[in-house]
Scaffold this active site. Structure first.
Site, PDB file in Angstrom:
ATOM      1  N   TYR A  33      42.641  55.801  83.647  1.00 51.62           N
ATOM      2  CA  TYR A  33      41.614  56.044  82.643  1.00 51.62           C
ATOM      3  C   TYR A  33      42.203  56.721  81.427  1.00 51.62           C
ATOM      4  O   TYR A  33      43.339  57.193  81.455  1.00 51.62           O
ATOM      5  CB  TYR A  33      40.476  56.887  83.231  1.00 51.62           C
ATOM      6  CG  TYR A  33      40.801  58.359  83.400  1.00 51.62           C
ATOM      7  CD1 TYR A  33      41.664  58.802  84.392  1.00 51.62           C
ATOM      8  CD2 TYR A  33      40.253  59.313  82.540  1.00 51.62           C
ATOM      9  CE1 TYR A  33      41.962  60.152  84.536  1.00 51.62           C
ATOM     10  CE2 TYR A  33      40.545  60.671  82.678  1.00 51.62           C
ATOM     11  CZ  TYR A  33      41.403  61.079  83.685  1.00 51.62           C
ATOM     12  OH  TYR A  33      41.709  62.410  83.810  1.00 51.62           O
ATOM     13  N   ARG A  52      49.448  55.165  76.146  1.00 56.13           N
ATOM     14  CA  ARG A  52      49.517  55.835  77.454  1.00 56.13           C
ATOM     15  C   ARG A  52      48.802  55.012  78.514  1.00 56.13           C
ATOM     16  O   ARG A  52      49.249  54.926  79.662  1.00 56.13           O
ATOM     17  CB  ARG A  52      48.942  57.248  77.370  1.00 56.13           C
ATOM     18  CG  ARG A  52      49.188  58.055  78.652  1.00 56.13           C
ATOM     19  CD  ARG A  52      48.797  59.512  78.519  1.00 56.13           C
ATOM     20  NE  ARG A  52      47.383  59.664  78.262  1.00 56.13           N
ATOM     21  CZ  ARG A  52      46.786  60.831  77.992  1.00 56.13           C
ATOM     22  NH1 ARG A  52      47.490  61.949  77.938  1.00 56.13           N
ATOM     23  NH2 ARG A  52      45.494  60.885  77.753  1.00 56.13           N
ATOM     24  N   ARG A 100      38.350  44.842 101.155  1.00 56.43           N
ATOM     25  CA  ARG A 100      39.137  46.051 101.366  1.00 56.43           C
ATOM     26  C   ARG A 100      40.414  45.765 102.160  1.00 56.43           C
ATOM     27  O   ARG A 100      40.355  45.296 103.300  1.00 56.43           O
ATOM     28  CB  ARG A 100      38.304  47.123 102.076  1.00 56.43           C
ATOM     29  CG  ARG A 100      39.043  48.469 102.150  1.00 56.43           C
ATOM     30  CD  ARG A 100      38.232  49.558 102.808  1.00 56.43           C
ATOM     31  NE  ARG A 100      38.973  50.824 102.778  1.00 56.43           N
ATOM     32  CZ  ARG A 100      39.928  51.152 103.664  1.00 56.43           C
ATOM     33  NH1 ARG A 100      40.212  50.320 104.655  1.00 56.43           N
ATOM     34  NH2 ARG A 100      40.574  52.292 103.566  1.00 56.43           N
ATOM     35  N   HIS A 102      44.650  47.476 101.954  1.00 56.71           N
ATOM     36  CA  HIS A 102      45.534  48.342 101.171  1.00 56.71           C
ATOM     37  C   HIS A 102      46.494  47.551 100.276  1.00 56.71           C
ATOM     38  O   HIS A 102      46.840  48.002  99.189  1.00 56.71           O
ATOM     39  CB  HIS A 102      46.346  49.260 102.085  1.00 56.71           C
ATOM     40  CG  HIS A 102      45.513  50.314 102.760  1.00 56.71           C
ATOM     41  ND1 HIS A 102      44.610  50.029 103.742  1.00 56.71           N
ATOM     42  CD2 HIS A 102      45.444  51.651 102.565  1.00 56.71           C
ATOM     43  CE1 HIS A 102      44.027  51.135 104.143  1.00 56.71           C
ATOM     44  NE2 HIS A 102      44.505  52.145 103.445  1.00 56.71           N
ATOM     45  N   LYS A 149      47.930  58.598  84.462  1.00 57.03           N
ATOM     46  CA  LYS A 149      46.552  59.116  84.331  1.00 57.03           C
ATOM     47  C   LYS A 149      45.627  58.329  85.261  1.00 57.03           C
ATOM     48  O   LYS A 149      44.848  57.474  84.817  1.00 57.03           O
ATOM     49  CB  LYS A 149      46.106  59.044  82.868  1.00 57.03           C
ATOM     50  CG  LYS A 149      44.933  59.959  82.554  1.00 57.03           C
ATOM     51  CD  LYS A 149      44.836  60.213  81.075  1.00 57.03           C
ATOM     52  CE  LYS A 149      43.591  60.986  80.677  1.00 57.03           C
ATOM     53  NZ  LYS A 149      43.431  62.269  81.333  1.00 57.03           N
ATOM     54  N   GLU A 182      50.111  72.794  84.647  1.00 54.88           N
ATOM     55  CA  GLU A 182      49.104  72.459  83.628  1.00 54.88           C
ATOM     56  C   GLU A 182      47.730  72.814  84.161  1.00 54.88           C
ATOM     57  O   GLU A 182      47.598  73.342  85.268  1.00 54.88           O
ATOM     58  CB  GLU A 182      49.182  70.973  83.257  1.00 54.88           C
ATOM     59  CG  GLU A 182      48.876  70.039  84.410  1.00 54.88           C
ATOM     60  CD  GLU A 182      48.918  68.561  84.022  1.00 54.88           C
ATOM     61  OE1 GLU A 182      48.692  68.217  82.850  1.00 54.88           O
ATOM     62  OE2 GLU A 182      49.160  67.747  84.925  1.00 54.88           O
ATOM     63  N   LEU A 207      50.849  65.832  82.906  1.00 60.41           N
ATOM     64  CA  LEU A 207      50.502  64.648  82.129  1.00 60.41           C
ATOM     65  C   LEU A 207      50.967  64.895  80.686  1.00 60.41           C
ATOM     66  O   LEU A 207      50.783  65.999  80.158  1.00 60.41           O
ATOM     67  CB  LEU A 207      48.980  64.432  82.144  1.00 60.41           C
ATOM     68  CG  LEU A 207      48.498  63.238  81.336  1.00 60.41           C
ATOM     69  CD1 LEU A 207      48.772  61.936  82.084  1.00 60.41           C
ATOM     70  CD2 LEU A 207      47.013  63.355  81.027  1.00 60.41           C
TER      71      LEU A 207
HETATM   72  N1  PDD Z   1      42.053  65.085  80.841  1.00 60.11           N
HETATM   73  N2  PDD Z   1      46.457  67.219  81.951  1.00 60.11           N
HETATM   74  C1  PDD Z   1      45.535  66.654  82.743  1.00 60.11           C
HETATM   75  C2  PDD Z   1      45.676  66.766  84.217  1.00 60.11           C
HETATM   76  C3  PDD Z   1      44.447  65.967  82.172  1.00 60.11           C
HETATM   77  O1  PDD Z   1      43.534  65.390  82.973  1.00 60.11           O
HETATM   78  C4  PDD Z   1      44.334  65.905  80.761  1.00 60.11           C
HETATM   79  C5  PDD Z   1      43.200  65.180  80.094  1.00 60.11           C
HETATM   80  C6  PDD Z   1      45.315  66.527  79.974  1.00 60.11           C
HETATM   81  C7  PDD Z   1      45.279  66.493  78.469  1.00 60.11           C
HETATM   82  O2  PDD Z   1      45.526  65.201  77.966  1.00 60.11           O
HETATM   83  P1  PDD Z   1      44.940  64.721  76.562  1.00 60.11           P
HETATM   84  O3  PDD Z   1      45.392  65.715  75.548  1.00 60.11           O
HETATM   85  O4  PDD Z   1      45.546  63.401  76.343  1.00 60.11           O
HETATM   86  O5  PDD Z   1      43.432  64.698  76.676  1.00 60.11           O
HETATM   87  C8  PDD Z   1      46.369  67.159  80.603  1.00 60.11           C
HETATM   88  C9  PDD Z   1      40.912  64.309  80.372  1.00 60.11           C
HETATM   89  C10 PDD Z   1      40.434  64.743  79.037  1.00 60.11           C
HETATM   90  C11 PDD Z   1      39.852  64.329  81.451  1.00 60.11           C
HETATM   91  O6  PDD Z   1      40.229  64.110  82.591  1.00 60.11           O
HETATM   92  O7  PDD Z   1      38.676  64.515  81.154  1.00 60.11           O
END
Ligand code: PDD
Length: 287
Positions: A33, A52, A100, A102, A149, A182, A207
């Site tokens: 996403y 990304r 379903r 894997h 992501k 993070e 990330l």
């Molecule tokens: N999250 N680290 C993680 C684990 C994240 O899920 C996100 C973003 C970021 C920051 O990334 P960016 O600057 O590209 O938004 C860092 C989104 C916003 C969410 O899950 O809602």
């Protein structure tokens, strides 16, 4: 006005928007996403978000659901149809619908795509930023591929829920070496007592946030002292300032970590300045 979502080729009422029960996103969290900020009707840093997305998809060997230009068109349509001026647009792509199993589905199974958008209040965000947020540390509980992501966010859900139950708005992950990696959905930053901005390198454990990248450019432009290196939770407790970055929060000051007040307990000058400058920098690129 009823909200509109885009689901696999159709714009539908948000209330009726649905995917199949055997969508692999639903059964295996087999999808990725992006969340992109909408600012004054424009999409902030959309090329970087789509780059990304491309990387996440290719790391998982999921195809684009349609051409990149078409995806961008749909993002804008969903923003427009929902009359979002300030807010967020969300895109999710999964490996598609299949019985379903894997193993990857047969070649002819198309990836699924869902796009939604919602409004957010800049005034509420500003009020929050003037107060700062509390974060709560949490042991790193995720797989090593946090650079992708993926929608597999259960560890993040648990970390953030723990933060909420302990008076925080965000979780800060701490790895086995005592380093902050993070946030649960944000990147983490500190400003040391010497005034040096520190954030962890994006080579591992985090990330590569798009907001982080934009802020890094700003930091360089402003000529601020800066180090990209891991920092420990103890170092963060003693920092002059702390803040988080994400498309959802922009630059959000952190005034408390666990039971420790950061700096003087108020948003720091560096975080506040970066927040104030953020849109002046991204606006140039928002389209
Ligand atoms: N999250 N680290 C993680 C684990 C994240 O899920 C996100 C973003 C970021 C920051 O990334 P960016 O600057 O590209 O938004 C860092 C989104 C916003 C969410 O899950 O809602």
């Amino acid at each position: 006005m009823s909200r509109i979502a885009y689901v696999n080729g159709q714009y539908v009422r948000h209330a009726d928007a649905a995917v199949h029960v055997e969508d692999r996103g639903y059964q295996f969290a087999d999808g990725v996403y992006e969340v992109c900020e909408v600012w004054r009707g424009k999409l902030v840093d959309v090329p970087r978000h789509l780059d990304r997305l491309d990387r996440s998809l290719s790391e998982l060997r999921i195809g684009w659901p349609m051409a990149r230009a078409a995806v961008e068109f749909v993002l804008r349509q969903v923003v427009r149809r929902n009359k979002v001026v300030n807010g967020l647009v969300y895109i999710q792509v999964t490996r598609g619908v299949s019985r379903r199993d894997h193993f990857f589905p047969p070649e002819n199974v198309a990836p699924s795509i869902v796009v939604t958008a919602r409004s957010a209040s800049p005034a509420a965000a500003k009020a929050q930023a003037e107060k700062g947020i509390a974060v709560v540390s949490y042991p790193e509980n995720r797989w090593p591929r946090v650079d992708i992501k993926t929608v597999a966010l259960l560890p993040n859900v648990l970390a953030k829920q723990n933060a909420k139950e302990n008076g925080g708005k965000e979780a800060w992950y701490v790895d086995g070496d005592g380093n902050v990696t993070e946030g649960g959905s944000t990147n983490a930053w500190i400003v040391t007592k010497e005034g040096v901005l520190v954030t962890r390198p994006a080579e591992g454990g985090i990330l590569r946030g798009i907001t982080r990248e934009a802020v890094l450019e700003l930091v360089q432009k402003e000529g601020l002292a800066f180090e990209e290196r891991p920092f420990t939770l103890t170092e963060a407790y003693d920092a002059k300032e702390a803040f988080v970055t994400a498309a959802t929060t922009l630059v959000m000051p952190v005034t408390k970590i666990d039971d420790r007040i950061i700096g003087n307990g108020h948003p720091g000058t560096v975080a506040t300045r970066l927040r104030d400058l953020f849109h002046t920098a991204t606006d140039l690129k928002a389209v």
